[in-house]
Design an enzyme around this catalytic site. Structure first.
Site, PDB file in Angstrom:
ATOM      1  N   TYR A 113      -8.006 -64.914  27.227  1.00  0.00           N
ATOM      2  CA  TYR A 113      -7.309 -64.717  25.958  1.00  0.00           C
ATOM      3  C   TYR A 113      -6.985 -66.048  25.278  1.00  0.00           C
ATOM      4  O   TYR A 113      -6.526 -66.984  25.916  1.00  0.00           O
ATOM      5  CB  TYR A 113      -5.987 -63.954  26.184  1.00  0.00           C
ATOM      6  CG  TYR A 113      -5.105 -64.015  24.964  1.00  0.00           C
ATOM      7  CD1 TYR A 113      -5.324 -63.176  23.891  1.00  0.00           C
ATOM      8  CD2 TYR A 113      -4.090 -64.973  24.858  1.00  0.00           C
ATOM      9  CE1 TYR A 113      -4.566 -63.270  22.741  1.00  0.00           C
ATOM     10  CE2 TYR A 113      -3.325 -65.070  23.709  1.00  0.00           C
ATOM     11  CZ  TYR A 113      -3.572 -64.218  22.658  1.00  0.00           C
ATOM     12  OH  TYR A 113      -2.820 -64.327  21.515  1.00  0.00           O
ATOM     13  N   ARG A 128      10.302 -62.515  18.751  1.00  0.00           N
ATOM     14  CA  ARG A 128       9.099 -62.682  17.914  1.00  0.00           C
ATOM     15  C   ARG A 128       8.420 -61.348  17.621  1.00  0.00           C
ATOM     16  O   ARG A 128       7.224 -61.154  17.870  1.00  0.00           O
ATOM     17  CB  ARG A 128       8.121 -63.704  18.486  1.00  0.00           C
ATOM     18  CG  ARG A 128       7.971 -63.759  19.973  1.00  0.00           C
ATOM     19  CD  ARG A 128       6.899 -64.729  20.417  1.00  0.00           C
ATOM     20  NE  ARG A 128       5.576 -64.249  20.110  1.00  0.00           N
ATOM     21  CZ  ARG A 128       4.857 -64.600  19.044  1.00  0.00           C
ATOM     22  NH1 ARG A 128       5.296 -65.458  18.163  1.00  0.00           N
ATOM     23  NH2 ARG A 128       3.662 -64.080  18.851  1.00  0.00           N
ATOM     24  N   GLU A 146       6.361 -59.198  20.289  1.00  0.00           N
ATOM     25  CA  GLU A 146       5.312 -58.695  19.395  1.00  0.00           C
ATOM     26  C   GLU A 146       4.906 -57.260  19.711  1.00  0.00           C
ATOM     27  O   GLU A 146       4.272 -56.608  18.884  1.00  0.00           O
ATOM     28  CB  GLU A 146       4.099 -59.633  19.375  1.00  0.00           C
ATOM     29  CG  GLU A 146       3.333 -59.710  20.664  1.00  0.00           C
ATOM     30  CD  GLU A 146       2.185 -60.721  20.609  1.00  0.00           C
ATOM     31  OE1 GLU A 146       2.454 -61.903  20.338  1.00  0.00           O
ATOM     32  OE2 GLU A 146       1.040 -60.312  20.848  1.00  0.00           O
TER      33      GLU A 146
HETATM   34  C1  GCO Z   1      -0.206 -63.737  19.059  1.00  0.00           C
HETATM   35  C2  GCO Z   1      -0.697 -62.436  19.615  1.00  0.00           C
HETATM   36  C3  GCO Z   1      -2.005 -61.986  19.056  1.00  0.00           C
HETATM   37  C4  GCO Z   1      -2.332 -60.569  19.517  1.00  0.00           C
HETATM   38  C5  GCO Z   1      -2.998 -59.813  18.425  1.00  0.00           C
HETATM   39  C6  GCO Z   1      -3.403 -58.413  18.803  1.00  0.00           C
HETATM   40  O1  GCO Z   1       0.638 -64.309  19.716  1.00  0.00           O
HETATM   41  O2  GCO Z   1      -0.614 -64.091  17.970  1.00  0.00           O
HETATM   42  O3  GCO Z   1      -0.602 -62.420  20.993  1.00  0.00           O
HETATM   43  O4  GCO Z   1      -3.029 -62.879  19.363  1.00  0.00           O
HETATM   44  O5  GCO Z   1      -3.145 -60.599  20.628  1.00  0.00           O
HETATM   45  O6  GCO Z   1      -2.130 -59.768  17.332  1.00  0.00           O
HETATM   46  O7  GCO Z   1      -3.937 -57.746  17.716  1.00  0.00           O
HETATM   47 MG    MG Z   2       1.240 -63.459  21.498  1.00  0.00          MG
END
Ligand code: GCO
Ligand code: MG
Length: 423
Positions: free
Chosen positions: A160, A304, A283
């Site tokens: 990721y 966040r 998120e």
């Molecule tokens: C971030 C997030 C994103 C998410 C994405 C999924 O910190 O910006 O983790 O990278 O993975 O918004 O759609």
């Molecule tokens: Mg993130």
């Protein structure tokens, strides 16, 4: 004043966005909101078109709080990502209308500016420590004072946040003869339309070895003048996260993002018992109540949430107010998979709340700016919005038609034994 029409516009200028345009009986007065939920866009569009739009026609757009409460509580089956994203689309469009009607930017309606600009962060990443170092240096040269750093994990595939490294790893994964890739993912790759989700392979042990080494390298080579941090993306167990937070202490991270999956908030106590590394989370939350235990127990330092997924400005300003009491700062989610109206809403709130921390941002490509003009602008490390009434963003409906929806999925993660893991 009355709402006369609710237009739901699904468009794909490079990636999918769901945009809401709320029209009023005052000629030329409308609001634009964002209701994008990456990978489940049409579920939100359908909720808006079939269930929510009929409830808005004839309402006075001035009554944001009452419309919010009636949509949230009036469904009975409330909350969740789909409905809260739909509600965010309505909410941000209504704030846009309110600002335009008053002739004021939304930050002014929220109490006015408390700062000149919103400190911004961007993402750096690479296959090894020297690639990440180059990437961080590039971001510093662009003016960033806060940078997120991600690195490919040896022995895993498509880590990721690593961009090109993911693709390189994907090639080696496909060539490795590993049976699961085609079987479990349908052979899909990131962003290739109707394909099944791309599957990343990930293991905690090499991850926990690699991340502290990355930050040791970055501090050694780049120094201490830049704020650095890392996004775990919800993959660790509480004790693994505690270990990582402790191991990262010497490198003074700005924060460690999303160390745990979102469901069991009390697990954050375990990390807190072991480390002073600041923590950020939110998120994947959908209401203020998700945030509350983390804030009131002071288990995190940065909240966040995604304004586009928690019901918009109305919910976020309340979360910010509660956070202020507990010394928690805001760091609203701001990736490319939410549209410019949410990015603008982020910055209007950032400018007006006293406990703002930092703002995630992206540079939207030209094709997005053509369809959705008015995203916040970046200068010398800070984000700005204009003084235009409302949010300052818009949609070009004709341009949007040129880019029809394309089905797409977020990637997913499996362990080496093939079992599902958090992405
Ligand atoms: C971030 C997030 C994103 C998410 C994405 C999924 O910190 O910006 O983790 O990278 O993975 O918004 O759609
Ligand atoms: Mg993130």
């Amino acid at each position: 004043m009355k709402i006369t029409e609710v237009r739901v516009i699904v468009t794909c200028p490079g990636r999918n966005y769901v945009i809401l345009k709320i029209m009023t009986d005052t000629p030329g007065l409308y609001g634009v909101g964002d209701a994008t939920l990456n990978g489940r866009e049409l579920a939100v569009a359908s909720a808006l078109e079939n269930h929510i739009a009929p409830l808005l026609i004839g309402r006075d757009p001035d009554s944001i709080e009452d419309i919010w409460q009636s949509l949230f509580r009036g469904t009975y089956w409330r909350g969740g990502p789909v409905l809260m994203t739909a509600l965010a689309g309505v909410d941000t469009a209504l704030w846009d209308i309110k600002g335009k009607r008053a002739g004021l930017p939304v930050y002014s309606l929220l109490g006015g500016k408390t700062r000149l600009g919103a400190l911004a962060y961007t993402h750096a990443g690479g296959r090894d420590v020297s690639e990440v170092e180059d990437s961080v240096r590039e971001k510093i040269a662009q003016g960033f004072k806060v940078v997120r750093a991600q690195i490919a994990i040896p022995g895993t595939v498509g880590t990721y946040g690593v961009g090109g490294a993911g693709e390189a790893s994907l090639a080696s994964w496909k060539n490795s003869g590993t049976p699961w890739q085609d079987e479990l993912s349908g052979g899909g790759e990131w962003g290739d339309g109707g394909a099944m989700p791309y599957v990343e392979r990930w293991e905690p042990t090499p991850y926990l070895h690699t991340i502290p080494k990355l930050f040791a390298h970055l501090r050694d080579k780049i120094g201490w003048d830049v704020e650095l941090f890392h996004d775990v993306h919800e993959r660790l167990t509480p004790i693994q996260a505690a270990r990582l937070a402790k191991d990262l202490e010497p490198y003074r991270l700005f924060f460690l993002e999303d160390p745990l999956r979102p469901e069991h908030k009390e697990s954050f106590r375990i990390i807190r018992q072991h480390s002073t590394t600041p923590l950020a989370m939110g998120e994947l939350f959908h209401t203020k109540w998700d945030c509350l235990p983390l804030i009131s127990e002071q288990l995190i330092d940065f909240i966040r949430c995604d304004l586009g997924h928690i019901g918009g400005i109305t919910e976020a300003k309340k979360i910010a107010a509660v956070s202020e009491c507990y010394y928690v700062q805001t760091a609203w989610h701001g990736p490319g998979d939410i549209a410019p109206p949410t990015h603008a809403a982020n910055v209007h709130l950032d400018l007006s709340v006293p406990n703002f921390g930092v703002q995630e941002m992206v540079f939207f490509p030209d094709i997005v700016q053509e369809v959705l003009p008015g995203a916040p602008t970046f200068k010398d490390g800070y984000l700005h919005v204009t003084d235009a009434p409302g949010l300052g963003t818009d949609i070009d409906e004709e341009a949007a038609k040129k880019y029809p929806y394309e089905r797409n999925y977020l990637p997913m993660t499996r362990r080496a034994d093939g079992s599902t893991h958090d992405w």
